[in-house]
Design a protein around this motif. Structure first.
Motif, PDB file in Angstrom:
ATOM      1  N   THR A  85       0.864  -1.198   0.000  1.00  0.00           N
ATOM      2  CA  THR A  85       0.000   0.000   0.000  1.00  0.00           C
ATOM      3  C   THR A  85       0.898   1.246   0.000  1.00  0.00           C
ATOM      4  O   THR A  85       0.705   2.173  -0.764  1.00  0.00           O
ATOM      5  N   LEU A  86       1.901   1.230   0.901  1.00  0.00           N
ATOM      6  CA  LEU A  86       2.965   2.236   0.814  1.00  0.00           C
ATOM      7  C   LEU A  86       4.270   1.486   0.539  1.00  0.00           C
ATOM      8  O   LEU A  86       4.822   0.827   1.422  1.00  0.00           O
ATOM      9  N   PRO A  87       4.737   1.538  -0.710  1.00  0.00           N
ATOM     10  CA  PRO A  87       6.048   0.940  -0.983  1.00  0.00           C
ATOM     11  C   PRO A  87       7.118   1.876  -0.405  1.00  0.00           C
ATOM     12  O   PRO A  87       6.842   3.079  -0.258  1.00  0.00           O
ATOM     13  N   VAL A  88       8.354   1.494  -0.097  1.00  0.00           N
ATOM     14  CA  VAL A  88       8.968   0.205  -0.335  1.00  0.00           C
ATOM     15  C   VAL A  88       9.349  -0.351   1.037  1.00  0.00           C
ATOM     16  O   VAL A  88      10.160   0.298   1.731  1.00  0.00           O
ATOM     17  N   PRO A  89       8.783  -1.480   1.457  1.00  0.00           N
ATOM     18  CA  PRO A  89       9.182  -2.017   2.762  1.00  0.00           C
ATOM     19  C   PRO A  89      10.678  -2.308   2.821  1.00  0.00           C
ATOM     20  O   PRO A  89      11.294  -2.600   1.801  1.00  0.00           O
ATOM     21  N   SER A  90      11.243  -2.215   4.025  1.00  0.00           N
ATOM     22  CA  SER A  90      12.688  -2.422   4.169  1.00  0.00           C
ATOM     23  C   SER A  90      13.085  -3.885   3.994  1.00  0.00           C
ATOM     24  O   SER A  90      14.253  -4.189   3.756  1.00  0.00           O
ATOM     25  N   VAL A  91      12.111  -4.772   4.129  1.00  0.00           N
ATOM     26  CA  VAL A  91      12.324  -6.208   3.894  1.00  0.00           C
ATOM     27  C   VAL A  91      11.158  -6.684   3.035  1.00  0.00           C
ATOM     28  O   VAL A  91      10.033  -6.195   3.213  1.00  0.00           O
ATOM     29  N   ALA A  92      11.398  -7.625   2.134  1.00  0.00           N
ATOM     30  CA  ALA A  92      10.312  -8.115   1.271  1.00  0.00           C
ATOM     31  C   ALA A  92       9.174  -8.681   2.117  1.00  0.00           C
ATOM     32  O   ALA A  92       9.413  -9.311   3.148  1.00  0.00           O
ATOM     33  N   ARG A  93       7.948  -8.469   1.664  1.00  0.00           N
ATOM     34  CA  ARG A  93       6.777  -8.904   2.446  1.00  0.00           C
ATOM     35  C   ARG A  93       6.729 -10.417   2.620  1.00  0.00           C
ATOM     36  O   ARG A  93       6.102 -10.910   3.553  1.00  0.00           O
ATOM     37  N   ASN A  94       7.352 -11.154   1.703  1.00  0.00           N
ATOM     38  CA  ASN A  94       7.312 -12.621   1.843  1.00  0.00           C
ATOM     39  C   ASN A  94       8.551 -13.174   2.556  1.00  0.00           C
ATOM     40  O   ASN A  94       8.772 -14.377   2.572  1.00  0.00           O
ATOM     41  N   HIS A  95       9.348 -12.311   3.158  1.00  0.00           N
ATOM     42  CA  HIS A  95      10.502 -12.782   3.950  1.00  0.00           C
ATOM     43  C   HIS A  95       9.968 -13.318   5.288  1.00  0.00           C
ATOM     44  O   HIS A  95       9.078 -12.700   5.891  1.00  0.00           O
ATOM     45  N   PRO A  96      10.512 -14.450   5.789  1.00  0.00           N
ATOM     46  CA  PRO A  96       9.969 -15.021   7.030  1.00  0.00           C
ATOM     47  C   PRO A  96      10.041 -14.079   8.236  1.00  0.00           C
ATOM     48  O   PRO A  96       9.240 -14.214   9.163  1.00  0.00           O
ATOM     49  N   ASP A  97      10.963 -13.126   8.239  1.00  0.00           N
ATOM     50  CA  ASP A  97      11.066 -12.212   9.387  1.00  0.00           C
ATOM     51  C   ASP A  97      10.374 -10.871   9.150  1.00  0.00           C
ATOM     52  O   ASP A  97      10.513  -9.954   9.966  1.00  0.00           O
ATOM     53  N   TYR A  98       9.657 -10.760   8.034  1.00  0.00           N
ATOM     54  CA  TYR A  98       8.960  -9.492   7.736  1.00  0.00           C
ATOM     55  C   TYR A  98       7.973  -9.163   8.856  1.00  0.00           C
ATOM     56  O   TYR A  98       7.143  -9.993   9.223  1.00  0.00           O
ATOM     57  N   ASP A  99       8.086  -7.956   9.398  1.00  0.00           N
ATOM     58  CA  ASP A  99       7.192  -7.538  10.471  1.00  0.00           C
ATOM     59  C   ASP A  99       6.787  -6.082  10.206  1.00  0.00           C
ATOM     60  O   ASP A  99       7.550  -5.160  10.466  1.00  0.00           O
ATOM     61  N   ALA A 100       5.577  -5.925   9.680  1.00  0.00           N
ATOM     62  CA  ALA A 100       5.134  -4.587   9.249  1.00  0.00           C
ATOM     63  C   ALA A 100       4.831  -3.662  10.405  1.00  0.00           C
ATOM     64  O   ALA A 100       4.835  -2.442  10.245  1.00  0.00           O
ATOM     65  N   VAL A 101       4.538  -4.223  11.576  1.00  0.00           N
ATOM     66  CA  VAL A 101       4.074  -3.367  12.672  1.00  0.00           C
ATOM     67  C   VAL A 101       5.025  -3.302  13.866  1.00  0.00           C
ATOM     68  O   VAL A 101       4.849  -2.478  14.761  1.00  0.00           O
ATOM     69  N   GLY A 102       6.035  -4.161  13.882  1.00  0.00           N
ATOM     70  CA  GLY A 102       6.953  -4.201  15.025  1.00  0.00           C
ATOM     71  C   GLY A 102       7.700  -2.875  15.170  1.00  0.00           C
ATOM     72  O   GLY A 102       8.229  -2.356  14.195  1.00  0.00           O
ATOM     73  N   GLU A 103       7.732  -2.351  16.380  1.00  0.00           N
ATOM     74  CA  GLU A 103       8.433  -1.085  16.591  1.00  0.00           C
ATOM     75  C   GLU A 103       9.637  -1.235  17.505  1.00  0.00           C
ATOM     76  O   GLU A 103      10.392  -0.291  17.698  1.00  0.00           O
ATOM     77  N   SER A 104       9.821  -2.416  18.102  1.00  0.00           N
ATOM     78  CA  SER A 104      10.925  -2.528  19.050  1.00  0.00           C
ATOM     79  C   SER A 104      12.246  -2.757  18.307  1.00  0.00           C
ATOM     80  O   SER A 104      13.272  -2.206  18.676  1.00  0.00           O
ATOM     81  N   SER A 105      12.210  -3.564  17.245  1.00  0.00           N
ATOM     82  CA  SER A 105      13.399  -3.700  16.398  1.00  0.00           C
ATOM     83  C   SER A 105      13.112  -2.926  15.115  1.00  0.00           C
ATOM     84  O   SER A 105      11.960  -2.844  14.692  1.00  0.00           O
ATOM     85  N   ILE A 106      14.172  -2.392  14.513  1.00  0.00           N
ATOM     86  CA  ILE A 106      13.927  -1.549  13.339  1.00  0.00           C
ATOM     87  C   ILE A 106      14.469  -2.192  12.069  1.00  0.00           C
ATOM     88  O   ILE A 106      15.256  -3.131  12.113  1.00  0.00           O
ATOM     89  N   TRP A 107      13.991  -1.718  10.944  1.00  0.00           N
ATOM     90  CA  TRP A 107      14.426  -2.160   9.609  1.00  0.00           C
ATOM     91  C   TRP A 107      14.072  -3.624   9.342  1.00  0.00           C
ATOM     92  O   TRP A 107      14.787  -4.318   8.650  1.00  0.00           O
ATOM     93  N   ARG A 108      12.982  -4.096   9.917  1.00  0.00           N
ATOM     94  CA  ARG A 108      12.565  -5.475   9.659  1.00  0.00           C
ATOM     95  C   ARG A 108      11.212  -5.498   8.947  1.00  0.00           C
ATOM     96  O   ARG A 108      10.439  -6.422   9.098  1.00  0.00           O
ATOM     97  N   GLY A 109      10.926  -4.483   8.167  1.00  0.00           N
ATOM     98  CA  GLY A 109       9.681  -4.433   7.401  1.00  0.00           C
ATOM     99  C   GLY A 109       9.234  -3.018   7.064  1.00  0.00           C
ATOM    100  O   GLY A 109       9.042  -2.688   5.890  1.00  0.00           O
ATOM    101  N   PRO A 110       9.069  -2.161   8.078  1.00  0.00           N
ATOM    102  CA  PRO A 110       8.538  -0.825   7.808  1.00  0.00           C
ATOM    103  C   PRO A 110       9.309  -0.014   6.751  1.00  0.00           C
ATOM    104  O   PRO A 110      10.504  -0.219   6.536  1.00  0.00           O
TER     105      PRO A 110
END
Ligand code: GLC
Length: 424
Positions: A336-361
């Motif tokens: 919806t808003l490109p470009v996630p920092s990690v591909a959406r189909n990566h097993p560690d993709y986390d769109a909402v996690g805020e405690s660790s960074i650069w793992r999806g957002p």
């Protein structure tokens, strides 16, 4: 008849993006006197309450955002960044300005042992310096400014190539995940000996790495490499390097150092060729990371793995594959808003996690590079769409990250580098 163009977009209370950008970077401004450098510093912090110091690539993005809006402010932030440059050309990823600078430098333990008075860390961030200087120069056309600044810029790139690519492979290495700017990216998990880590595990491993890098070799890459410590060739870092060298060559051509332009251009081309020879994976259709002495391949699909398409001499077929098969692929990066920092189909993709960074957002600064690369290679409609969605998110809120799924702002607030959307 001349027509006044309406501003591109407006916030609910009627302010244009340009006005919001200026207000934000002025709000984040910090000024003062530094007794070691005997210098009145002036820069914008990344985010009040979260990041209080001058961060290298954040400042470069602030400078790019400011260049056309308040060139004087951009110049002063740049002069501040360059004041802490070492004689050998190095610029640290954080500079702790002010009277407490030496104390803070010692406290955070990311600075060279015994060099605390210099107030900067001993690590890098993506080498965006020439792009920032180019933005300032294109806006002010001030050749005196260029002649004064360029030697420092070139000394910085010379340091990078000398210290981080001692064998002349064309590619520089990083000595910590913090250096590539994508701190907690899952691509580094295996190198750090982690699997699906949480915030504490990541923090512990990264801070231990800093400490070891200080105690064993004082952050000197050649020593780290000799003991096979953390040494990674990162496609993002190298793509930004090549892009920076191209900008430096253009600047040199306009300056008193015109004689160096072709040599810098050749170095840019050599780095781009090395990225394509050593990091490209034909089967995967994107660029991999290389780790350690044996150059173990790290295949995780991150925003960094697709970054080198932005470079000038990336073969058109590879640009096409990266853009069409990955960037525009909804299962990977076209959210919806490109470009996630990690591909959406990566097993560690986390769109909402805020405690660790650069793992999806999504991070606005990476979108700036993507828009730039798309335009360079003629993908204007995709660039326009990415810029439109990015500006819309920035207009609502300048944040450290955004959810790729909803576009909502995340983590750090009043965030400086999100203002770079204005330059898309
Ligand atoms: C985080 C980011 C880094 C950035 C810094 C300040 O550490 O990972 O890239 O420069 O915050 O914004």
């Amino acid at each position: 008849m001349t027509k006044t163009q309406p501003p591109e977009s407006h916030s609910p209370d009627g302010q244009s993006l340009e006005e919001l950008v200026l207000a934000r970077l002025r709000g984040n401004r910090r000024t003062g006197y530094d007794p070691f450098y005997r210098f009145n510093y002036e820069y914008s912090i990344p985010s009040p309450g979260r990041y209080q110091w001058q961060w290298f690539w954040d400042s470069c993005f602030h400078i790019i955002a400011l260049a056309k809006l308040d060139n004087g402010m951009a110049v002063r932030e740049l002069q501040t960044l360059l004041t802490a440059q070492r004689d050998d050309g190095f610029i640290g990823h954080i500079t702790y300005w002010g009277r407490r600078g030496a104390f803070l430098s010692a406290l955070y333990m990311q600075s060279r042992f015994g060099e605390w008075r210099r107030r900067h860390s001993a690590m890098l961030q993506p080498p965006l310096l020439a792009q920032a200087v180019e933005a300032v120069y294109r806006a002010n056309n001030d050749r005196d400014f260029l002649n004064e600044t360029l030697p420092k810029v070139l000394a910085y790139y010379d340091w990078l190539l000398r210290e981080r690519d001692p064998d002349g492979t064309g590619l520089i290495s990083i000595i910590s995940p913090y250096e590539c700017g994508m701190d907690n990216s899952p691509v580094f998990d295996s190198v750090l000996g982690l699997s699906h880590p949480g915030r504490f595990g990541l923090l512990w491993k990264n801070r231990t790495l800093d400490l070891i890098n200080m105690m064993r070799g004082n952050f000197d890459h050649s020593k780290i490499r000799r003991r096979n410590g953390f040494s990674v060739v990162d496609p993002l870092m190298n793509a930004v390097l090549a892009d920076g060298l191209r900008a430096a060559a253009r600047l040199a051509a306009d300056s008193d150092l015109a004689g160096r332009a072709s040599e810098i251009e050749a170095q840019a081309a050599a780095t781009e060729a090395a990225i394509n020879e050593q990091l490209w994976d034909e089967e995967l259709g994107y660029y991999v990371y290389l780790s350690g002495k044996d150059r173990t391949r790290l295949n995780d699909l991150t925003a960094g793995s697709i970054m080198p398409f932005i470079n000038q001499s990336t073969p058109p077929e590879r640009v096409r594959r990266v853009v069409e098969d990955h960037l525009c692929n909804e299962e990977e990066f076209w959210a919806t808003l490109p470009v996630p920092s990690v591909a959406r189909n990566h097993p560690d993709y986390d769109a909402v996690g805020e405690s660790s960074i650069w793992r999806g957002p999504v991070c606005m600064n990476l979108n700036w590079f993507f828009v730039r690369g798309l335009r360079l290679h003629g993908y204007d409609s995709i660039a326009d769409e990415l810029a439109r969605r990015s500006k819309e998110a920035a207009q609502k809120d300048f944040r450290e990250f955004y959810s790729p799924e909803t576009g909502a702002g995340m983590r750090g607030t009043e965030f400086g580098w999100a203002t770079v959307a204005v330059d898309m």
